[in-house]
Design an enzyme around this catalytic site. Structure first.
Site, PDB file in Angstrom:
ATOM      1  N   MET A 305       9.078  48.744 -19.464  1.00  0.00           N
ATOM      2  CA  MET A 305       9.635  47.809 -20.434  1.00  0.00           C
ATOM      3  C   MET A 305       8.916  46.467 -20.371  1.00  0.00           C
ATOM      4  O   MET A 305       8.428  45.963 -21.379  1.00  0.00           O
ATOM      5  CB  MET A 305      11.128  47.639 -20.131  1.00  0.00           C
ATOM      6  CG  MET A 305      12.001  47.447 -21.295  1.00  0.00           C
ATOM      7  SD  MET A 305      11.420  48.248 -22.751  1.00  0.00           S
ATOM      8  CE  MET A 305      12.723  48.195 -23.820  1.00  0.00           C
ATOM      9  N   VAL A 381      14.253  43.478 -15.798  1.00  0.00           N
ATOM     10  CA  VAL A 381      14.470  44.297 -14.602  1.00  0.00           C
ATOM     11  C   VAL A 381      15.450  45.409 -14.955  1.00  0.00           C
ATOM     12  O   VAL A 381      15.976  45.485 -16.062  1.00  0.00           O
ATOM     13  CB  VAL A 381      14.987  43.445 -13.402  1.00  0.00           C
ATOM     14  CG1 VAL A 381      13.993  42.347 -13.057  1.00  0.00           C
ATOM     15  CG2 VAL A 381      16.374  42.864 -13.671  1.00  0.00           C
ATOM     16  N   GLU A 383      18.475  47.956 -15.576  1.00  0.00           N
ATOM     17  CA  GLU A 383      19.752  47.682 -16.259  1.00  0.00           C
ATOM     18  C   GLU A 383      20.930  47.798 -15.280  1.00  0.00           C
ATOM     19  O   GLU A 383      21.630  48.832 -15.242  1.00  0.00           O
ATOM     20  CB  GLU A 383      19.889  48.677 -17.432  1.00  0.00           C
ATOM     21  CG  GLU A 383      21.105  48.490 -18.313  1.00  0.00           C
ATOM     22  CD  GLU A 383      20.946  47.405 -19.377  1.00  0.00           C
ATOM     23  OE1 GLU A 383      19.973  46.638 -19.321  1.00  0.00           O
ATOM     24  OE2 GLU A 383      21.824  47.312 -20.240  1.00  0.00           O
ATOM     25  N   LYS A 388      20.670  41.933 -12.458  1.00  0.00           N
ATOM     26  CA  LYS A 388      20.318  41.020 -13.547  1.00  0.00           C
ATOM     27  C   LYS A 388      20.942  39.637 -13.324  1.00  0.00           C
ATOM     28  O   LYS A 388      20.339  38.614 -13.628  1.00  0.00           O
ATOM     29  CB  LYS A 388      20.736  41.594 -14.905  1.00  0.00           C
ATOM     30  CG  LYS A 388      19.803  42.727 -15.370  1.00  0.00           C
ATOM     31  CD  LYS A 388      19.775  42.835 -16.870  1.00  0.00           C
ATOM     32  CE  LYS A 388      19.058  44.086 -17.357  1.00  0.00           C
ATOM     33  NZ  LYS A 388      17.679  43.882 -17.768  1.00  0.00           N
ATOM     34  N   SER A 410      20.203  46.259 -22.698  1.00  0.00           N
ATOM     35  CA  SER A 410      20.533  47.090 -23.855  1.00  0.00           C
ATOM     36  C   SER A 410      22.034  47.235 -24.035  1.00  0.00           C
ATOM     37  O   SER A 410      22.494  47.711 -25.069  1.00  0.00           O
ATOM     38  CB  SER A 410      19.887  48.467 -23.712  1.00  0.00           C
ATOM     39  OG  SER A 410      20.213  49.016 -22.465  1.00  0.00           O
ATOM     40  N   HIS A 431      16.749  42.491 -26.903  1.00  0.00           N
ATOM     41  CA  HIS A 431      16.771  43.924 -26.606  1.00  0.00           C
ATOM     42  C   HIS A 431      15.591  44.592 -27.299  1.00  0.00           C
ATOM     43  O   HIS A 431      15.610  44.838 -28.501  1.00  0.00           O
ATOM     44  CB  HIS A 431      18.111  44.523 -27.069  1.00  0.00           C
ATOM     45  CG  HIS A 431      18.195  46.001 -26.852  1.00  0.00           C
ATOM     46  ND1 HIS A 431      19.011  46.811 -27.592  1.00  0.00           N
ATOM     47  CD2 HIS A 431      17.558  46.823 -25.976  1.00  0.00           C
ATOM     48  CE1 HIS A 431      18.887  48.067 -27.188  1.00  0.00           C
ATOM     49  NE2 HIS A 431      17.998  48.098 -26.220  1.00  0.00           N
ATOM     50  N   ASN A 481      23.191  50.336 -29.797  1.00  0.00           N
ATOM     51  CA  ASN A 481      23.732  51.254 -28.797  1.00  0.00           C
ATOM     52  C   ASN A 481      25.241  51.419 -28.913  1.00  0.00           C
ATOM     53  O   ASN A 481      25.795  52.409 -28.460  1.00  0.00           O
ATOM     54  CB  ASN A 481      23.339  50.802 -27.384  1.00  0.00           C
ATOM     55  CG  ASN A 481      21.906  51.213 -27.075  1.00  0.00           C
ATOM     56  OD1 ASN A 481      21.332  52.064 -27.761  1.00  0.00           O
ATOM     57  ND2 ASN A 481      21.311  50.614 -26.060  1.00  0.00           N
TER      58      ASN A 481
END
Ligand code: 3H9
Length: 703
Positions: A305, A381, A383, A388, A410, A431, A481
């Site tokens: 990512m 970093v 999820e 986080k 996300s 995101h 999501n």
């Protein structure tokens, strides 16, 4: 207000100026103005020539897309005016600059001569709107550029530059200079050499060098590869008709254009054209808001990512530093980026110099103090809320005052992460979708305290890195999501009730969905999906239902992570999904454990309804709660980030096409046959209200 079309004198030359900002689209006013200007030119025999020119940043970017929704739309006046321009007995030239697209290029082709500045861009993008050029573009272009190039340009909608247009014969000359002056000088030269009018409609189309089955093959390919897009076939038929006498070809084009203009596919694509542009607008922001400068970017985490995100900035010429916790991880991340760029170079998409330049903008470090100079830092970093939070707290200390801190989450609560930084006004969610250097969607998450200039800066930056940015409020999963969650929920219930992954995927793929839910999760990683559900459970977000997403959790326990482990919902033969009886066994076992009745009568219709109707309902709740600014934002997210078919316009647009009363009835139906102890089939009040008022979701705006 100035008239959108004026005719003025410049010595012997009549100057027809189109002035309809921002892109000189052919609004009804412009079309009427053109007809009047031609009347005036015809009446005044003292003019020796006519020059057509666009005021402002562009010539004409095409027909007015808004006007195609008008049930009384007709291209007759415009097409008739183009015929009159072409028939004029004194030379007519077009001075071209900016974007010469669609109806704009059709206007230029009706003129006898065309001169362009080097920066102009030419094309027929109509196919992207599900239509074809309806003002004789399919008939005049082949008469100058040949059938093969015409089919390529109109079929793909791609643009070409002035040099390519010159080579193809579309323009007669390319000259540096201010467009109007270039045009005037060109026409003066035409007058000086007594250049006669030239009319493309009087030419015929040469098929020399083309195989006898050229059009048959093109038609076959359009039918097979673009089955969901009727424009592809109609374009071939229209270009083929250019081999007929002009008037006959004109009639064929008109019929095929009208068929497409009124098609649901074109309505859907036109809806998305405007939805994309609307999505970048943030209601309520002061117009004169000054943005924060972003000249350097830091990324925490050089995984897939982080690396993909970094590439976006390097591609846009912005120096970017990646931070990792171990040399090994950093080296791996930088190597993957290099590999990506080299693969693009091998495919001819980048030159070696471009690869070197982009890599030169990227650096890596283990020392997060290097982030102190960055204007924007994005944490990317793993999820996990605790991790986080820790990273955000550190960024709150390290980043300079005024720097923007973005979290690439996300699903997690951006407000909690913002709080962790100690400077929540500087924080926003970004995101990105994987692969982040490829996927165009970016959900920008505005927290409760995100400063307006932070939000506006990130939206502007999204444009710089060529993303479609959509703003979402804070909720589990944001727009994309959150809708995906109900879609996956029903896919899993269907599996436990007895439908196979292939039946589930097949039913929605038949609608045009790029990938059904099972293939999608196998690709994204069942481990990733399961961990998200587990995290959400820890945060207290799950319903008190043990069967909720039971399949993904069980698959995770069994180490069936999807493509990456070769087994997930499917077994993988290379990248090819193959039905695996083990999945059916697991689903059956879970059904038994949770008291879910097995059935053998689940058809495609039920699958589609069970997946789509909850998505629509969730979309309506998202609007009701103010998570999305507008209905089109939800459609943009799902069509640009989740493979929802663009020719269906997105879930909200599709709901309106189905009809909200039907959607509301289906919700009630499934609530009764499935039971509704956890509210899965409770209709959004916005949806039921609009349904009872005979209104549409797409027309809804926040009060
Ligand atoms: C056609 O020509 C059919 C013909 O055969 C004739 C049939 C009779 N209509 O994109 P931007 C608005 S079909 C109406 O942000 P950029 C747009 O909504 C047409 N509105 O700017 C936006 O409004 P707002 C074939 C249009 O600089 C504003 O202009 N042509 C149209 O990033 C600025 O747009 C096309 O498909 C339009 N045709 O890009 C070209 N075009 O500010 C479509 C733009 O309220 N246009 N607007 O949000 C484009 O591709 C890009 O707009 C362009 C400029 C490249 C021109």
């Amino acid at each position: 207000m100035t008239a959108p079309v004026t005719l003025t004198r410049h010595g012997d030359i009549a100057l027809l100026r189109i002035d309809n900002p921002p892109v000189n689209a052919l609004s009804p006013g412009v079309v009427a103005g053109l007809a009047s200007a031609v009347d005036a030119f015809e009446a005044d025999r003292s003019f020796k020539a006519l020059l057509v020119h666009g005021e402002g940043r562009t010539f004409v970017a095409g027909g007015d897309i808004n006007s195609f929704d008008d049930p009384h739309f007709s291209a007759k006046l415009y097409n008739g005016t183009l015929a009159r321009i072409e028939a004029l007995d004194r030379p007519v030239a077009a001075a071209l600059h900016g974007t010469v697209l669609g109806g704009g290029l059709e206007l230029a082709l009706a003129c006898h001569y065309r001169v362009s500045v080097p920066t102009a861009v030419f094309g027929f993008p109509e196919v992207k709107l599900g239509i074809l050029p309806g003002s004789l573009g399919t008939q005049r272009l082949p008469r100058v550029a040949g059938a093969e190039l015409t089919l390529d340009l109109i079929g793909t909608g791609r643009s070409i530059d002035a040099a390519a247009a010159l080579k193809a014969g579309i323009v007669d000359e390319v000259r540096e200079g201010e467009p109007l002056q270039v045009g005037l000088a060109f026409v003066e030269a035409l007058i000086a050499r007594s250049a006669p009018p030239r009319r493309l409609s009087e030419r015929s189309v040469s098929l020399e060098g083309l195989p006898a089955d050229f059009f048959d093959k093109a038609l076959d390919e359009a039918s097979r590869r673009k089955a969901f897009y009727p424009a592809a076939r109609n374009i071939v038929l229209a270009v083929q008709a250019s081999t007929l006498p002009f008037a006959e070809g004109e009639a064929v084009e008109a019929r095929l254009f009208e068929e497409l203009r009124t098609s649901p596919q074109s309505q859907a694509l036109r809806h998305l054209f405007f939805a994309e542009r609307q999505a970048s607008k943030i209601p309520g922001l002061p117009k004169d808001l000054s943005l924060r400068p972003v000249r350097s970017v830091g990324i925490v985490g050089a995984g897939t990512m982080g690396g993909g995100i970094a590439m976006n900035f390097a591609n846009a010429g912005i120096p970017t530093v990646l931070v990792e916790t171990s040399q090994e991880a950093l080296d791996r991340g930088l190597k993957a980026i290099r590999g990506n760029y080299e693969a693009s170079a091998a495919k001819g998409r980048l030159t070696t110099a471009q690869v070197a330049e982009r890599l030169g903008l990227l650096s890596g470090t283990l020392d997060d103090a290097s982030l102190a100079g960055c204007d924007l830092v994005i944490e990317a970093v793993f999820e996990n809320m605790d991790l986080k939070k820790q990273v955000c707290a550190r960024l709150g200390q390290v980043c300079k005052p005024g720097a923007i801190i973005a979290t690439n989450t996300s699903t997690l609560d951006v407000d909690v992460l913002a709080e962790a930084t100690g400077r929540p006004a500087d924080v926003v969610g970004t995101h990105f979708f994987s692969p982040a250097n490829v996927m165009r969607l970016l959900e920008v998450v505005r927290g409760a305290t995100t400063a307006p200039d932070v939000l506006a800066t990130v939206m502007q930056l999204a444009r710089t890195i060529k993303k479609i940015a959509v703003v979402s409020g804070v909720c589990y999963g944001f727009i994309g999501n959150r809708v995906a969650e109900v879609y996956m929920r029903e896919a899993e219930f269907l599996m436990m009730e007895g439908a196979s992954p292939a039946e589930i995927d097949g039913a929605v793929e038949a609608l045009g969905m790029a990938m059904g839910p099972c293939r999608m999760l196998d690709m994204a990683g069942i481990d990733v999906g399961a961990k998200t559900v587990i995290e959400y459970g820890k945060a207290g977000g799950l319903p008190p239902d043990d069967s909720y997403r039971a399949v993904v959790r069980r698959m995770f326990e069994l180490g069936r992570f999807g493509q990456k482990t070769g087994v997930g919902y499917y077994r993988y033969d290379g990248r090819k999904p193959v039905t695996d009886p083990e999945t059916a066994r697991v689903a059956e076992e879970l059904a038994k454990a949770h008291g879910i009745a097995r059935r053998s009568d689940i058809g495609a219709q039920e699958i589609v309804e069970r997946l789509l109707v909850p998505m629509i309902n969730e979309g309506a709740k998202i609007l009701e709660e103010g998570i999305a600014y507008r209905p089109g934002d939800i459609d943009m997210v799902w069509t640009s980030g989740y493979g929802f078919p663009d020719h269906r316009g997105g879930p909200i647009f599709m709901a309106d096409q189905i009809g909200l009363p039907v959607v509301a009835e289906r919700i009630a139906h499934y609530a009764s046959v499935r039971g509704n102890p956890y509210g899965y089939w409770t209709a959004s009040s916005l949806l039921t209200d609009l349904a009872s008022q005979g209104r549409k979701l797409s027309d809804w705006t926040a009060a």
